[in-house]
Design an enzyme around this catalytic site. Structure first.
Site, PDB file in Angstrom:
ATOM      1  N   PRO A  89       0.818  -1.210   0.000  1.00 36.78           N
ATOM      2  CA  PRO A  89       0.000   0.000   0.000  1.00 36.78           C
ATOM      3  C   PRO A  89       0.853   1.263   0.000  1.00 36.78           C
ATOM      4  O   PRO A  89       0.351   2.360  -0.218  1.00 36.78           O
ATOM      5  CB  PRO A  89      -0.815  -0.121   1.291  1.00 36.78           C
ATOM      6  CG  PRO A  89      -0.071  -1.069   2.154  1.00 36.78           C
ATOM      7  CD  PRO A  89       0.700  -1.974   1.249  1.00 36.78           C
ATOM      8  N   ARG A 153      -4.633  -8.930 -19.916  1.00 36.64           N
ATOM      9  CA  ARG A 153      -5.665  -8.426 -20.845  1.00 36.64           C
ATOM     10  C   ARG A 153      -5.075  -7.562 -21.950  1.00 36.64           C
ATOM     11  O   ARG A 153      -5.671  -7.412 -23.000  1.00 36.64           O
ATOM     12  CB  ARG A 153      -6.699  -7.567 -20.084  1.00 36.64           C
ATOM     13  CG  ARG A 153      -7.718  -8.334 -19.326  1.00 36.64           C
ATOM     14  CD  ARG A 153      -8.792  -7.407 -18.772  1.00 36.64           C
ATOM     15  NE  ARG A 153      -9.880  -7.165 -19.699  1.00 36.64           N
ATOM     16  CZ  ARG A 153     -10.069  -6.054 -20.386  1.00 36.64           C
ATOM     17  NH1 ARG A 153      -9.263  -5.033 -20.253  1.00 36.64           N
ATOM     18  NH2 ARG A 153     -11.098  -5.933 -21.199  1.00 36.64           N
ATOM     19  N   ASP A 168     -12.262   0.316 -23.955  1.00 39.59           N
ATOM     20  CA  ASP A 168     -12.315   0.249 -22.489  1.00 39.59           C
ATOM     21  C   ASP A 168     -11.953   1.586 -21.836  1.00 39.59           C
ATOM     22  O   ASP A 168     -11.226   2.384 -22.423  1.00 39.59           O
ATOM     23  CB  ASP A 168     -11.281  -0.756 -21.962  1.00 39.59           C
ATOM     24  CG  ASP A 168     -11.812  -2.185 -21.934  1.00 39.59           C
ATOM     25  OD1 ASP A 168     -13.023  -2.377 -22.043  1.00 39.59           O
ATOM     26  OD2 ASP A 168     -10.963  -3.088 -21.809  1.00 39.59           O
TER      27      ASP A 168
HETATM   28  N1  SAM Z   1       1.707  -2.143   7.618  1.00 36.41           N
HETATM   29  C1  SAM Z   1       1.513  -1.898   6.215  1.00 36.41           C
HETATM   30  C2  SAM Z   1       1.261  -0.421   6.002  1.00 36.41           C
HETATM   31  O1  SAM Z   1       0.781   0.246   6.910  1.00 36.41           O
HETATM   32  O2  SAM Z   1       1.524   0.087   4.916  1.00 36.41           O
HETATM   33  C3  SAM Z   1       0.357  -2.712   5.674  1.00 36.41           C
HETATM   34  C4  SAM Z   1       0.670  -4.178   5.505  1.00 36.41           C
HETATM   35  S1  SAM Z   1      -0.658  -5.072   4.763  1.00 36.41           S
HETATM   36  C5  SAM Z   1      -1.655  -5.462   6.130  1.00 36.41           C
HETATM   37  C6  SAM Z   1       0.078  -6.602   4.343  1.00 36.41           C
HETATM   38  C7  SAM Z   1       0.426  -6.765   2.881  1.00 36.41           C
HETATM   39  O3  SAM Z   1      -0.722  -6.649   2.075  1.00 36.41           O
HETATM   40  C8  SAM Z   1       1.413  -5.790   2.307  1.00 36.41           C
HETATM   41  O4  SAM Z   1       2.749  -6.142   2.600  1.00 36.41           O
HETATM   42  C9  SAM Z   1       1.136  -5.868   0.821  1.00 36.41           C
HETATM   43  O5  SAM Z   1       1.825  -6.932   0.189  1.00 36.41           O
HETATM   44  C10 SAM Z   1      -0.364  -6.173   0.791  1.00 36.41           C
HETATM   45  N2  SAM Z   1      -1.188  -4.988   0.505  1.00 36.41           N
HETATM   46  C11 SAM Z   1      -2.036  -4.391   1.355  1.00 36.41           C
HETATM   47  N3  SAM Z   1      -2.648  -3.349   0.797  1.00 36.41           N
HETATM   48  C12 SAM Z   1      -2.179  -3.266  -0.476  1.00 36.41           C
HETATM   49  C13 SAM Z   1      -2.427  -2.378  -1.549  1.00 36.41           C
HETATM   50  N4  SAM Z   1      -3.263  -1.359  -1.447  1.00 36.41           N
HETATM   51  N5  SAM Z   1      -1.770  -2.593  -2.715  1.00 36.41           N
HETATM   52  C14 SAM Z   1      -0.897  -3.614  -2.839  1.00 36.41           C
HETATM   53  N6  SAM Z   1      -0.614  -4.484  -1.838  1.00 36.41           N
HETATM   54  C15 SAM Z   1      -1.250  -4.323  -0.665  1.00 36.41           C
END
Ligand code: SAM
Length: 235
Positions: A89, A153, A168
């Protein structure tokens, strides 16, 4: 194109990535999806992939070593132009333009975090950190599936009719696709716009173009660089 996904839950992705057009693309050999159990890249008998964060804090963090060993093993098993991406994220937002660019690669290696995320040193071993949106998921698996599906895609031979991709949302401009209708021509008093039944292709094209901009202005004004007030003037 080959997609290699490093995850502690490979089984969670198996069905999703072998269903519909992705299943057909795999069967025809256009894409090759390989799911790797991150635990198989650990070197301890308990196959541990997480540990407590230095400095304290809630939850566990994924260790860097299994990911790096996994990346190295995947890289050793094939060549070509590849990109290694950490799903997070905290990454740059993934967009349709990335899907189009990545569809030209030979391979994409996707790293799925869990728990509180991954030891920050992983950044030194990936090309980039990518987010699928401004919200936090429990793990990177759903995000990896989003990236695989959007990228696949864009590859010739994956979607039956490539023209359907060209109309699209986001295809070649920051704009939503035009609203579409199918039978019946009237449902509970709601009629399909007459022009779509006219058979006049030039008029239909012009109508769709105008509707696409109108919908973009209404639902995603920021794509046009407009403020909400400016938008209402256009709406
Ligand atoms: N502690 C982190 C933070 O506050 O940014 C969040 C960790 S999240 C609970 C666990 C995992 O989910 C991340 O390491 C990532 O691989 C995945 N993840 C969660 N949200 C994501 C998003 N919006 N985009 C991509 N991967 C995501």
């Amino acid at each position: 194109m080959r997609f290699d996904i490093l995850t502690i839950f490979p089984e969670a992705l198996r069905d999703l990535l072998s269903t519909g057009i992705l299943g057909q693309a795999q069967a025809s050999g256009v894409i090759d999806v390989r799911l790797h159990d991150l635990r198989s890249f650990t070197d301890d008998p308990h196959r541990i992939v997480d540990d407590r964060p230095y400095g304290g804090g809630a939850g566990m963090l994924m260790k860097v070593e299994p990911f790096v060993t996994g990346i190295e093993s995947i890289k050793a098993s094939g060549d070509g132009k590849r990109r290694t991406v950490l799903l997070s994220p905290q990454g740059r937002l993934f967009r349709q333009a990335d899907a189009a660019d990545w569809a030209r690669l030979d391979g994409l290696i996707l790293l799925c975090g869990r728990y509180e995320g991954v030891d920050e040193r992983i950044i030194e071993f990936v090309d980039e950190e990518i987010s699928i949106g401004d919200y936090v998921l429990a793990g990177g698996e759903v995000a990896a599936a989003v990236v695989v599906e959007a990228t696949a895609r864009m590859m010739p031979g994956v979607v039956g009719k490539f023209d359907s991709i060209e109309s699209d949302s986001f295809y070649d401009k920051p704009r939503l696709g035009a609203p579409q209708y199918t039978r019946p021509p009237e449902f509970r008093g709601l009629r399909v716009p007459e022009v779509l039944l006219s058979g006049d292709h030039a008029k239909i094209e012009a109508f769709r173009e105008a509707q696409a901009w109108k919908k973009t202005t209404r639902n995603r004004p920021e794509l046009l660089g407009l403020s909400l007030e400016e938008t209402t003037k256009h709406g």
